[in-house]
Scaffold this active site. Structure first.
Site, PDB file in Angstrom:
ATOM      1  N   GLY A 162       0.798  -1.214   0.000  1.00  0.00           N
ATOM      2  CA  GLY A 162       0.000   0.000   0.000  1.00  0.00           C
ATOM      3  C   GLY A 162       0.830   1.262   0.000  1.00  0.00           C
ATOM      4  O   GLY A 162       1.992   1.267   0.422  1.00  0.00           O
ATOM      5  N   SER A 163       0.244   2.341  -0.481  1.00  0.00           N
ATOM      6  CA  SER A 163       0.879   3.651  -0.409  1.00  0.00           C
ATOM      7  C   SER A 163       0.782   4.190   1.018  1.00  0.00           C
ATOM      8  O   SER A 163       0.123   3.624   1.881  1.00  0.00           O
ATOM      9  CB  SER A 163       0.203   4.614  -1.382  1.00  0.00           C
ATOM     10  OG  SER A 163       0.321   4.167  -2.704  1.00  0.00           O
ATOM     11  N   GLY A 164       1.458   5.299   1.250  1.00  0.00           N
ATOM     12  CA  GLY A 164       1.439   5.923   2.568  1.00  0.00           C
ATOM     13  C   GLY A 164       2.648   5.617   3.408  1.00  0.00           C
ATOM     14  O   GLY A 164       2.723   6.032   4.577  1.00  0.00           O
ATOM     15  N   HIS A 165       3.625   4.909   2.819  1.00  0.00           N
ATOM     16  CA  HIS A 165       4.793   4.473   3.592  1.00  0.00           C
ATOM     17  C   HIS A 165       6.122   4.954   3.004  1.00  0.00           C
ATOM     18  O   HIS A 165       7.172   4.431   3.385  1.00  0.00           O
ATOM     19  CB  HIS A 165       4.836   2.944   3.664  1.00  0.00           C
ATOM     20  CG  HIS A 165       3.641   2.316   4.281  1.00  0.00           C
ATOM     21  ND1 HIS A 165       3.233   2.584   5.560  1.00  0.00           N
ATOM     22  CD2 HIS A 165       2.742   1.415   3.775  1.00  0.00           C
ATOM     23  CE1 HIS A 165       2.145   1.862   5.837  1.00  0.00           C
ATOM     24  NE2 HIS A 165       1.824   1.162   4.764  1.00  0.00           N
TER      25      HIS A 165
ATOM     26  N   ASP B 178      -1.479  -8.864   0.800  1.00  0.00           N
ATOM     27  CA  ASP B 178      -0.274  -8.986  -0.027  1.00  0.00           C
ATOM     28  C   ASP B 178       0.063 -10.444  -0.292  1.00  0.00           C
ATOM     29  O   ASP B 178       0.403 -10.827  -1.413  1.00  0.00           O
ATOM     30  CB  ASP B 178       0.912  -8.289   0.659  1.00  0.00           C
ATOM     31  CG  ASP B 178       0.742  -6.784   0.736  1.00  0.00           C
ATOM     32  OD1 ASP B 178       0.018  -6.225  -0.117  1.00  0.00           O
ATOM     33  OD2 ASP B 178       1.329  -6.172   1.636  1.00  0.00           O
TER      34      ASP B 178
ATOM     35  N   HIS C  35       0.415   0.618  10.206  1.00  0.00           N
ATOM     36  CA  HIS C  35      -0.932   0.977   9.772  1.00  0.00           C
ATOM     37  C   HIS C  35      -1.789   1.387  10.964  1.00  0.00           C
ATOM     38  O   HIS C  35      -2.998   1.555  10.828  1.00  0.00           O
ATOM     39  CB  HIS C  35      -1.605  -0.199   9.055  1.00  0.00           C
ATOM     40  CG  HIS C  35      -0.818  -0.745   7.921  1.00  0.00           C
ATOM     41  ND1 HIS C  35      -0.047  -1.881   8.031  1.00  0.00           N
ATOM     42  CD2 HIS C  35      -0.659  -0.304   6.646  1.00  0.00           C
ATOM     43  CE1 HIS C  35       0.542  -2.121   6.873  1.00  0.00           C
ATOM     44  NE2 HIS C  35       0.188  -1.185   6.024  1.00  0.00           N
TER      45      HIS C  35
END
Length: 334
Positions: free
Chosen positions: A54-57, A110, A219
């Site tokens: 996921g994005s955001g990392h 994932d 998260h």
């Protein structure tokens, strides 16, 4: 919610377009899909390394695509897994005849999608092997390491596996080295504030002004202890004691250290934390080979940090020392 956005729903694609515009010599995308990011320079005959998440990392995950580390990354929405089809397109683009190794974190979505992508790649006559990284000691007890979350320590797995592939080793050897890194890396984190997913528009959890949570995931997954904010030295001691006891480490061991900011922690505070890490490692007779301080795996604007140790031998030191050049990480030969 105060963020520099156009629209919340275009957050990820706008971000990728910006990265592509800034680094056209290093990155491109395939299948007319911005979220299928690959290196601009696929080397013939080299094992391909792919990741996804996921994005955001940032810099996780796509920030490590480049020379000496990864060859491709499938990009999901914020805190969301990319699709198996996107993973397959990346796999096809980076395969140059030597096969592809998937390296990704221990998260259900994932795992499911990478498994599906590997099955589809097999139908395309592409050999794929997989390594699942999970090193967060707070997320599962010793003896159940297979349940642990993959967090900032996956950087070390990328680095040594990427160097092994760059040395033109075969797929089995690259996988062995990646697994060796997984077996010898341990992480623990601490959070001081929540983060906001743009499309949600509100904090992902709440935490008091004077509180901290030890062991929280990237998260916002629950940690192992919430309580009053302690001094930097006390926080580091609690985290590092757990890490050192888990492998366990002994006098004479040699390590690489990663002190990672989660998105809103100044480097000044990360170095305050490293001062105590260094002090404690010296007390335990553990030698430090190399130190990485900065943002390597973030959680949007979360305030907090994590500490990672990679136990080294001569082989891992050799691969860790090799140069790398990606949009978010550059290292000369150590």
């Amino acid at each position: 919610m105060k963020k520099f956005l156009n629209k919340p729903e275009t957050f990820v694609d706008d971000m990728i377009r910006g990265i592509m515009a800034a680094h056209p010599d290093k990155l491109t995308y395939v299948n007319d899909d911005l979220r299928c990011v690959v290196t601009a320079k696929v080397k013939k005959g080299k094992v391909g390394l792919a990741t996804g998440g996921g994005s955001g990392h940032l810099p996780l995950f796509l920030g490590y695509v480049g020379d000496g580390i990864l060859d491709g990354c499938s990009v999901g929405g914020v805190f969301q897994s990319p699709s198996a089809e996107q993973m397959l397109e990346v796999t096809k683009a980076i395969d140059s005849g030597a096969g592809v190794l998937y390296i990704y974190g221990n998260y259900g979505g994932d795992i499911m999608n990478f498994d599906m992508a590997a099955e589809m790649a097999d139908m395309e006559d592409i050999r794929v092997e997989q390594v699942v990284a999970g090193e967060d000691v707070a997320s599962s007890k010793k003896g159940e390491e297979h349940k642990r979350r993959g967090v900032a320590g996956i950087f070390f797995v990328y680095k040594v596996a990427g160097a092994c592939a760059a040395a033109m080793k075969d797929l089995d050897e690259v996988k062995r080295v990646a697994m060796k890194a997984c077996d010898n890396v341990r992480t623990m984190g601490v959070a001081l504030s929540p983060c906001i997913v743009p499309e949600v528009g509100k904090p992902s959890f709440s935490i008091g002004e004077g509180e901290m949570e030890i062991g929280m995931g990237i998260h916002g997954e629950p940690g192992i202890e919430r309580g009053p904010l302690k001094s930097a030295d006390e926080v580091v001691k609690q985290m590092l004691d757990a890490i050192l006891a888990d492998l366990p480490y002994v006098k004479g061991d040699e390590v690489a250290v990663l002190v990672n900011g989660l998105g809103a922690t100044p480097k000044e505070e990360l170095y305050i934390m490293y001062r105590k890490v260094d002090e404690m490692l010296k007390e335990h007779g553990i030698k430090v080979f190399h130190v990485y301080v900065g943002e390597f795996a973030t959680s949007m604007e979360m305030s907090g940090a994590s500490i990672t140790l990679l136990k080294l031998d001569d082989e891992l030191k050799t691969y860790l020392s090799m140069p790398a050049n990606t949009p978010f990480f550059e290292q000369v030969q150590l």
